[in-house]
Design an enzyme around this catalytic site. Structure first.
Site, mmCIF file in Angstrom:
data_model
loop_
_atom_site.group_PDB
_atom_site.id
_atom_site.type_symbol
_atom_site.label_atom_id
_atom_site.label_comp_id
_atom_site.label_asym_id
_atom_site.label_seq_id
_atom_site.Cartn_x
_atom_site.Cartn_y
_atom_site.Cartn_z
ATOM 1 N N SER A 1 1.304 -0.561 -0.280
ATOM 2 C CA SER A 1 0.091 0.201 0.349
ATOM 3 C C SER A 1 0.858 0.758 0.238
ATOM 4 O O SER A 1 1.582 1.724 -1.075
ATOM 5 C CB SER A 1 -1.233 0.310 1.201
ATOM 6 O OG SER A 1 -2.074 0.672 0.868
ATOM 7 N N ASP B 1 -9.028 -7.169 -3.620
ATOM 8 C CA ASP B 1 -8.354 -6.806 -3.137
ATOM 9 C C ASP B 1 -9.378 -4.820 -3.549
ATOM 10 O O ASP B 1 -9.408 -4.188 -4.796
ATOM 11 C CB ASP B 1 -7.464 -5.489 -3.315
ATOM 12 C CG ASP B 1 -6.671 -4.431 -2.755
ATOM 13 O OD1 ASP B 1 -7.761 -3.601 -1.679
ATOM 14 O OD2 ASP B 1 -5.189 -4.901 -2.661
ATOM 15 N N HIS C 1 -6.426 -6.366 0.999
ATOM 16 C CA HIS C 1 -5.592 -5.495 0.725
ATOM 17 C C HIS C 1 -4.815 -5.653 1.262
ATOM 18 O O HIS C 1 -3.351 -5.450 1.554
ATOM 19 C CB HIS C 1 -6.122 -4.059 1.350
ATOM 20 C CG HIS C 1 -5.480 -3.363 0.476
ATOM 21 N ND1 HIS C 1 -4.637 -3.023 -0.614
ATOM 22 C CD2 HIS C 1 -4.932 -1.825 2.067
ATOM 23 C CE1 HIS C 1 -3.994 -1.901 -0.475
ATOM 24 N NE2 HIS C 1 -3.872 -0.990 0.773
#
Length: 274
Positions: free
Chosen positions: A105, A224, A252
């Site tokens: 991320s 995700d 995610h």
């Protein structure tokens, strides 16, 4: 939630105390967590570190503004450039180069930035559910974007970032919630999110991403909501020496939902001759 058996350490980076965990020996793998509320190195990578540490020296760092790493006061700006510079400075402070750099991320955006700005520091790059591309925001992410700093809000946040099959335990919620409501962490988190909102998202221009020249593995959860599957394919288009691994029944947090699968795939990529 069982933490990996590794003692935390700290090093000064650009005048800022920076906290990290280390385990194993061998070639170096550096793990960079994401930017969700309550994130830190151990909370995000506890399931991955022991698997990778069987063959590597694994280092997981608390990003700037998170965990036990420094949270500078105004007029410091929690920009992506600041995170990239801090991560590169962290590698310099430990005397590291030619590492396998793994980012999730926001940590993926930081790792990508280091690979562009300081390519000599990076041998292999793994971007897992990585930020860095413009994305349409899924309405299901409201618990993340509008996190209300309550324990119930943390449960909603974790549920939004994982699949329905993922078993959320009280220890995980308590751990992340306690981190998120620390006053200094909350201040830094709010400043970080405000910078992202002001920029219209956490992304790079396509030409910047094309500057990545190191072998790169793109990992994405098929389910995700933060980084949709289309973004994984876009990264593969933009980064020349890139490979992809798509994980079914995964949101995610591949490193939390499927830590062994993710660790073994990462290790295979690092070991491959490229």
């Amino acid at each position: 939630m069982v933490l990996a058996a590794t003692a935390g350490r700290s090093v000064t980076v650009r005048g800022m105390e920076t906290y990290y965990h280390e385990q194993g020996s061998g070639d170096v793998v550096v793990l960079v967590h994401g930017g969700g509320a309550g994130a830190d190195s151990m909370g995000n990578w506890r399931g991955v570190m022991p698997v990778l540490a069987d063959r590597y020296r694994v280092i997981a760092v608390d990003m700037l503004g998170f965990g036990r790493t420094a949270k500078p006061a105004d007029p410091f700006v929690f920009s992506q450039a600041a995170r990239t510079d801090h991560l590169a400075g962290f590698l310099d402070a430990l005397g590291l180069s030619n590492v396998a750099l793994v980012g999730n991320s926001m940590g993926g955006a930081s790792a990508l930035g280091v690979a562009v700005e300081r390519p000599g520091l990076v041998r292999k790059l793994v971007l897992m559910g990585s930020a860095g591309l413009v994305s349409k925001i899924d309405p299901a992410l409201e618990p993340v974007l509008g996190y209300d700093f309550t324990r119930e809000g943390m449960i909603r946040l974790v549920r939004a970032l994982t699949t329905d099959n993922f078993q959320i335990d009280d220890a995980m919620i308590d751990y992340r919630y306690a981190l998120s409501v620390d006053p200094e962490t909350r201040r830094a988190y709010s400043a970080t999110m405000q910078w992202i909102r002001d920029q219209g998202g956490l992304y790079y221009e396509d030409d910047y991403i094309r500057r990545v020249t190191v072998p790169t593995l793109i990992v994405n959860g098929k389910l995700d909501k933060v980084v949709p599957l289309a973004n994984a394919y876009k990264f593969l288009e933009l980064i020349g020496p890139s490979w992809g691994y798509i994980m079914p029944d995964c949101g995610h947090w591949a490193m939390i939902e499927h830590p062994v699968d993710f660790a073994r795939t990462t290790a295979a990529f690092i070991e491959a001759a490229q």
